[in-house]
Design an enzyme around this catalytic site. Structure first.
Site, PDB file in Angstrom:
ATOM      1  N   LYS A 197       0.641  -9.433  -3.511  1.00  0.00           N
ATOM      2  CA  LYS A 197      -0.424  -9.317  -2.517  1.00  0.00           C
ATOM      3  C   LYS A 197      -0.194  -8.103  -1.608  1.00  0.00           C
ATOM      4  CE  LYS A 197      -3.003 -12.809  -3.735  1.00  0.00           C
ATOM      5  NZ  LYS A 197      -4.181 -12.517  -4.587  1.00  0.00           N
ATOM      6  N   SER A 206      -2.147  -7.704  -9.225  1.00  0.00           N
ATOM      7  CA  SER A 206      -2.363  -6.429  -8.526  1.00  0.00           C
ATOM      8  C   SER A 206      -2.870  -5.340  -9.477  1.00  0.00           C
ATOM      9  CB  SER A 206      -1.071  -5.932  -7.871  1.00  0.00           C
ATOM     10  OG  SER A 206      -0.366  -6.980  -7.278  1.00  0.00           O
TER      11      SER A 206
END
Ligand code: NAD
Length: 287
Positions: A190, A147
């Protein structure tokens, strides 16, 4: 003017990064790669020996080429962040300038401005462990590689992107629905990636006039997915239960969507999570 794309996360011809590179090449873009340092040597050797020649073929008969392949490790922003064990690791030896800020600087020096930025990478060292057994270290490593790496890439490549350009990343349904087996904090990573897509769309849109989207892809038997251990089960589940039943999901379908999202055809789309999964996300209950 031909568009220039920087694609991070290609180390073989099986994954989404390769398929995205191919779709961008078909659309006439010039493709520059950033490949994970420990995977670079084998990728370049295989490439030179012609192992990818079959999958390099474009529809007009020509071969996909990469203008340059940079070593990159998206877990580090600048050389000061690199710990001793990595700096002296023999899989990193002989490479230099592979942190995100350094790669961005090299790309600018070598190519000037770019139009397309692709983040097609993830890593979660404890992905095979349920969240209840995931260590703090493993969780933070998943977030860092999967991320923050996207935040860092947009921070550093944003200034060298042409107005109207676009950034894209790859996400997975486990961010929003329970997918048993997708552990190690990868589901959390995610979720962060999708939330960041919205906030970065706003910030980078205002700052540089670029668009930021993410593709939520269905299961593909890539190298990274095989490391999770349950990919065949997920592929079979999707084949039996997706609205497009018994239709295999091809990486190039994700590639084509990425090319669309990064093209002027998608000039009104930003901050979006676009599903390319044969519709599986829309099912509430298996038949
Ligand atoms: P892949 O193995 O082809 O790609 C992952 C790449 O990440 C590899 O090339 C690897 O070398 C690179 N990488 C890992 N750590 C890195 C780092 N620190 N710095 C730079 N590169 C690094 O596998 P893939 O499945 O095509 O993965 C691409 C993206 O697609 C990932 O974000 C993944 O989570 C996502 N995705 C995959 C699936 C699937 O089923 N395969 C489904 C949805 C989303």
């Amino acid at each position: 003017r031909g568009k220039k794309a920087f694609v991070a996360g290609v180390a073989d011809d099986n994954g989404f990064g390769w398929a995205i590179s191919k779709a961008l090449s078909e659309a006439g873009a010039e493709v520059i790669l950033g490949t994970w340092v420990p995977a670079l040597n084998i990728f370049e050797t295989s490439y030179r020996r012609g192992k990818f020649d079959e999958s390099r073929k474009l529809s007009d008969g020509s071969m996909m080429t990469f203008s340059k392949i940079y070593p990159m490790d998206a877990v580090f922003d600048a050389m000061d962040d690199v710990p001793e064990d990595i700096a002296t690791n023999k899989r990193y030896a002989g490479n230099e300038k592979w942190t995100v800020s350094e790669v961005a600087k090299c790309v600018e020096e070598d190519f000037g401005k770019i139009d397309v930025l692709v983040h097609s990478l993830a890593n979660g060292p404890e992905v095979a462990k349920p969240l209840l057994e995931t260590s703090r270290k493993g969780y933070l490593a998943a977030i860092s590689a999967s991320s923050y790496s996207n935040v860092s890439m947009i921070q550093h490549f944003g200034p060298l992107m042409n107005k109207g350009g676009a950034a894209i990343s790859l996400t997975y349904l486990a961010s929003e629905q329970i997918i048993p087996g997708y552990g190690g904090g990868m589901s959390s990573a995610k979720a962060a990636l999708e939330s960041d897509t919205r906030v970065l769309a706003y910030e980078a849109g205002r700052k540089w006039g670029i668009r930021v989207n993410t593709i939520s892809a269905g299961p593909l038997g890539s190298r990274a997915a095989k490391a999770i251990g349950f990919i065949d089960k997920m592929i079979n589940y999707s084949l039996s239960n997706a609205p497009l039943k018994e239709k295999p999901l091809e990486a190039i379908e994700i590639g084509n969507t990425a090319a669309f999202l990064c093209s002027p055809l998608a000039s009104g789309i930003t901050g979006a999570t676009i599903y390319v999964d044969n519709g599986l996300n829309a099912m509430g209950l298996a038949e």
